[in-house]
Design an enzyme around this catalytic site. Structure first.
Site, PDB file in Angstrom:
ATOM      1  N   GLY A 277       0.817  -1.215   0.000  1.00 53.50           N
ATOM      2  CA  GLY A 277       0.000   0.000   0.000  1.00 53.50           C
ATOM      3  C   GLY A 277       0.848   1.262   0.000  1.00 53.50           C
ATOM      4  CD  GLU A 314       2.339   3.747   5.216  1.00 50.91           C
ATOM      5  OE1 GLU A 314       3.434   3.573   5.772  1.00 50.91           O
ATOM      6  OE2 GLU A 314       1.551   2.805   4.960  1.00 50.91           O
ATOM      7  CG  HIS A 317       4.695   3.368  10.270  1.00 54.94           C
ATOM      8  ND1 HIS A 317       4.814   2.431  11.265  1.00 54.94           N
ATOM      9  CD2 HIS A 317       4.109   2.714   9.224  1.00 54.94           C
ATOM     10  CE1 HIS A 317       4.305   1.273  10.837  1.00 54.94           C
ATOM     11  NE2 HIS A 317       3.873   1.422   9.609  1.00 54.94           N
TER      12      HIS A 317
HETATM   13  N1  PHE Z   1       5.704  -0.727   6.245  1.00 54.73           N
HETATM   14  C1  PHE Z   1       4.643  -0.567   5.284  1.00 54.73           C
HETATM   15  C2  PHE Z   1       3.413  -0.195   6.104  1.00 54.73           C
HETATM   16  O1  PHE Z   1       2.719  -0.984   6.636  1.00 54.73           O
HETATM   17  C3  PHE Z   1       4.332  -1.762   4.488  1.00 54.73           C
HETATM   18  C4  PHE Z   1       5.380  -2.208   3.524  1.00 54.73           C
HETATM   19  C5  PHE Z   1       6.153  -3.315   3.798  1.00 54.73           C
HETATM   20  C6  PHE Z   1       5.556  -1.555   2.343  1.00 54.73           C
HETATM   21  C7  PHE Z   1       7.102  -3.760   2.911  1.00 54.73           C
HETATM   22  C8  PHE Z   1       6.478  -1.993   1.435  1.00 54.73           C
HETATM   23  C9  PHE Z   1       7.248  -3.107   1.729  1.00 54.73           C
HETATM   24  O2  PHE Z   1       3.172   0.882   6.383  1.00 54.73           O
HETATM   25 ZN    ZN Z   2       2.770   0.017   8.539  1.00 57.49          ZN
END
Ligand code: PHE
Ligand code: ZN
Length: 903
Positions: A277, A314, A317
């Site tokens: 995503g 996002e 995060h």
């Molecule tokens: N870390 C991303 C998310 O969940 C997901 C993701 C993992 C995107 C691996 C690309 C590759 O927000």
């Molecule tokens: Zn994530």
């Protein structure tokens, strides 16, 4: 003795959590220089390295990860001078570069060559629609340069990008732009510096000719943040929604978690080819264009809603993942479970809390519970993996979020907030574990911290360690003499691969008691001071069996159990239809009211399936029709909730109710579910039509809860009316298709027309294609609609569409739209008894595995429930799984899923 070696060659290694050791060397700073060329990009890297004093490693070998790289040179710079390494100075294989006997402190300069154009796996640096972009989580950075590619190595990054000025006027990386210039050959360069140390999986680079939508956000402490959304020029009209959502998310995280943004700018880039995503790279989020671009004419309410959630996810995060990151990939849920919980709370606050909760629970029940019951079952924190990409699952994400939600429920809002503050402060700048998170949460409820309670989450950790969905059974006893009501709760959990015996879970169960009028009774739980004079309380089930007694209950109550779905469990004890109908009409908890309606429908469908299989003539229960009508005609009910209440459980959820030995008959389920819908439509035709007409909106499209609710109830009514196979409704549907000003209503109509034989279908599909052929995201919808059709011949249609000029196997969104929707979403056709669907999936997986293993591995999950089907289907699915596993040079991704599915 040969068998040992041959096995270790053909079988990829398993990585175990228990083997974790701290890194032997740390990288303080990374200086990267990219000379971007489509097929031949040169990457120069300069690493300042020191030996980790915490390491107990006896060796002095520097081990760097690297994959698909052409190594051009290595230079070591020591206190004594510099030295070019020759092939005798290091050992190199497919995955690692090892340099023996390095000193405790030194600088290493490595030059590698990579080919972004040939990179179809979309990990590392690749080209997508004339733009360069990167994807490094989980282990993509090793496809860019040799590096200790693990999240517990955190470094300061400085990045210079060189590229052609005309083709790539925009050059981006993490942090702040500190310098730029032009050079010969019509090229230019930009240098970026990120002031925060980060693991390499959060590194990002973008180069392209992009339109930029700008805005600003003022933080609570008065810092101005510049916001930039970069998209292809043709999408410049699809930026507004994402920017609004970003500002909502920034404000919400300040208000709810006290988290402010920490850089001067925040950038988002939309790319067309992306495996997932979106990605939370520090200060430079990269999004799948489908998860960020929106306009009323091209995007549905569901798209708008999803975009809001993902933009939030996002952004959140930045704290839960970036400022505090994971020690190793087994801790993935530390950032993902917590961040999903945060985005769910955000969506819930921005929209309708009840609808959000229902959506979240539907994901768990339709996807996570079956994963937990199948061959790929794993704990929220897995103990082993072959390919980490296979563990970006509904278990790690969505069950992980439920686990955080249970901590929230147990601690209460204010202690939870104290705990999260402690977590972010205590671990800022660190790479930590699930234990660290839970310990911070315990500190949040620590009595020395001003809290009344001292929470012990020791037993709670089983939610992280054990796979499987716990089952709950309950017994009730009302004692009219003592005016007491007692509830006996029992828990159990089936074995999962590698975990035969399960320890008891610590399960928070929210309950209320309703009287005969449907009103909540004030509670007085025996022996619990926290639960007196309240309408609702949380029972903590920790033992295998526990009895909870409520005093002063004047008459036999109706229990409202597991309110708001307070734990990710299944309640096995079935209730009478009378009780379910009562709760469906009266429960004051929105979620439980909806849930009772679903249980009621499920009970009815399951008994009709039985009758159908026995060859009996089917008849739909009159009481159910009456309850359905009451909901449909209730003018006080929120429309979005009403639409949810009027939706029957999905075919896959119905199929999941069958245990091994009593195989789900998918044809019968499909048949019965349609029968029920037809009967409801037949009996309630005039009501459905009236609600349809009354819910019509005029004016411009707006994304808000009220309008979304109206569109969803209206399209829900239309969908029932279409079941009548009456040309008037086909006409009504075609009119809606032609006259609507928004994609929500256009899509709903086109989807329905594609499910029935009618005179309008072909024309409408054609018009739609011609109108939108230049908009990739809309054309994805066009493919998906056709792949999801109930009509016979759908697989042939899908195969024909594989040869359509607009189809390309290189674009993940297109693959998901056509192949994914058919194999994972069109249950009835995919499981055709003749095995054609299975053959099709295996063929596509083998083709894709050579190009994009992550996408191939996702698709095979179509086979994951193979043991739940009848013998003939089992045999057919197994043959196709065997056909895949016997192929040489399978990716780790596909190998892991297929071998575990067969085990
Ligand atoms: N870390 C991303 C998310 O969940 C997901 C993701 C993992 C995107 C691996 C690309 C590759 O927000
Ligand atoms: Zn994530």
């Amino acid at each position: 003795m040969d068998s040992l070696t041959s096995e270790s060659i053909s079988e990829p290694n398993t990585i175990f959590l228990k083997n974790y050791t701290v890194p032997a060397y740390r990288v303080d700073t990374v200086i990267l220089d990219f000379d971007l060329r489509e097929t031949k990009t040169i990457v120069r890297s300069e690493l300042k390295i020191h030996r980790n004093p915490e390491s107990h490693a006896s060796h002095h070998n520097l081990e760097l990860n690297g994959q698909n790289l052409i190594l051009l040179s290595i230079e070591l710079i020591l206190a004594t001078g510099s030295q070019w390494l020759t092939e005798n100075d290091y050992v190199i294989d497919d995955e690692t570069l090892t340099i023996a006997n390095v000193p405790n402190e030194f600088v290493i300069k490595i030059t590698t060559e990579i080919n972004p154009k040939e990179n179809l796996a979309l990990e590392g640096l690749y080209l997508s629609s004339n733009m360069f972009c990167t994807q490094c989580e989980a282990q993509g950075f090793r496809r860019i340069t040799y590096f200790p590619d693990r999240p517990d190595v955190m470094s300061l990054f400085t990045v210079t990008i060189h590229a052609n000025q005309d083709q790539f006027p925009i050059l981006l990386s993490n942090g702040n732009k500190i310098d730029s210039g032009v050079e010969s050959d019509n090229r230019h360069w930009v240098t970026w510096q990120d002031p925060f140390p980060k693991p390499c999986y959060l590194f990002a680079l973008v180069a392209g000719d992009l339109y930029c939508k700008q805005d600003k956000f003022m933080t609570a402490s008065g810092q101005t943040v510049d916001l930039y959304l970069y998209v292809e020029h043709e999408n410049n009209h699809k930026c507004d929604h994402a920017i609004v959502c970003l500002k909502q998310a920034m404000k919400w995280d300040e208000d709810t978690f006290g988290r402010e943004y920490d850089l001067d700018n925040f950038m988002i880039v939309a790319v067309n080819d992306f495996n997932m995503g979106a990605m939370e790279n520090k200060g430079l989020n990269i999004f799948n264009s489908s998860c960020v671009l929106a306009s009323p004419e091209t995007s549905t309410d569901a798209d708008y809603y999803r975009i809001q959630g993902i933009i939030g996810h996002e952004y959140f995060h930045n704290w839960s993942g970036n400022r505090v990151t994971c020690r190793d990939w087994f801790q993935l849920s530390l950032k993902e479970g917590f961040t999903v919980f945060r985005d769910q709370q955000f969506s819930s606050d921005m929209n309708s809390a009840a609808v959000q909760r229902i959506d979240d629970v539907n994901i768990l029940r339709n996807a996570q519970f079956s994963q937990d019951a199948g061959p790929m079952a794993h704990p929220v924190r897995p103990q082993e993996y072959i390919e980490i990409s296979n563990f970006y699952t509904v278990t790690v994400y969505n069950k992980g979020a439920e686990v955080v939600r249970m901590i929230h429920t147990l601690l209460g809002e204010s202690n939870f907030r104290k705990g999260s503050d402690i977590y972010f402060e205590r671990h800022d700048g660190q790479a930590v574990t699930v234990e660290d998170f839970v310990a911070a949460m315990e500190s949040g409820s620590d009595s020395t911290n001003g809290s009344k309670i001292n929470f012990d989450l020791k037993q709670f950790m089983n939610w992280y360690h054990q796979a499987g969905t716990p089952n709950i059974e309950f017994k009730e006893h009302y004692d009219a003499k003592k005016n007491s009501y007692s509830l006996t709760l029992q828990q159990s959990c089936a074995a999962t691969p590698g975990q035969k015996i399960k320890n008891e879970f610590h399960i928070p169960i929210r309950v209320a008691l309703l009287n005969l009028q449907g009103k909540t009774i004030s509670l007085d739980l025996d022996g619990e001071d926290n639960c007196t004079n309240v309408d609702e309380c949380i029972l903590e089930l920790k033992a295998k069996e526990q009895v909870f007694t409520f005093n002063n209950v004047q008459s036999k109550p109706m229990v409202s159990l597991l309110r708001g779905f307070s734990a990710p469990v299944k309640i096995l004890t079935s209730r009478s239809r009378l009780e379910l109908a009562f709760l469906f009409a009266n429960d004051s908890d929105d979620f439980n009211r909806w849930n009772a309606g679903q249980e009621l429908a499920l009970d009815i469908i399951l008994s009709l399936v039985k009758q159908h299989k026995a060859g009996a003539k089917l008849q739909l229960d009159d009481d159910y029709i009456a309850a359905f009508k009451k909901t449909l005609c209730n003018d006080y009910l929120d429309n979005a909730l009403k639409a949810q209440a009027l939706s029957l459980p999905s075919e896959s959820y119905i199929a999941d109710q069958y245990q091994a030995g009593d195989y789900a008959d998918t044809d019968a389920i499909h048949h019965v579910r349609i029968f029920v819908r037809q009967q409801l439509a037949k009996h309630l035709e005039s009501d459905l039509l009236r609600v349809y007409q009354l819910s019509t909106l005029i004016g411009d499209y707006q994304f808000n809860a009220k309008d979304m609710g109206l569109r969803s109830i209206r399209n829900c009514c239309l969908a029932y009316l279409m079941e009548l196979n009456n040309n008037n409704y086909y006409q009504l549907c075609a009119d809606q298709f032609k006259q609507s000003n928004n994609m929500t209503d256009v899509m709903a109509a086109l989807e329905l027309l594609t499910n029935y034989e009618n005179a309008y279908q072909a024309d409408c599909l054609q018009t739609f294609y011609e109108q939108w052929q230049n908009d990739a995201l809309v054309i994805d919808k066009w493919f998906a609609i056709q792949a999801m059709s109930r009509l016979p011949g759908t697989l042939d249609k899908v195969k024909t569409l594989l040869n359509h000029p607009a189809f390309t196997i290189k674009n993940p969104n297109r693959v998901r739209a056509l192949i994914g929707r058919f194999c994972l979403g069109n249950i009835a056709h995919f499981h055709n008894e003749d095995g054609s669907g299975y053959q099709f999936l295996a063929d596509q997986v083998l083709l894709l595995d050579k190009l994009n293993p992550q996408i191939a591995a996702r698709l095979i999950q179509g086979f994951s429930q193979w043991r739940n089907y009848n013998e003939n289907r089992q045999e057919l699915m197994k043959n196709n799984l065997n056909r895949i596993i016997s192929v040489d040079n399978l990716s780790k991704d596909v190998f892991e899923i297929v071998s575990k599915t067969l085990a």
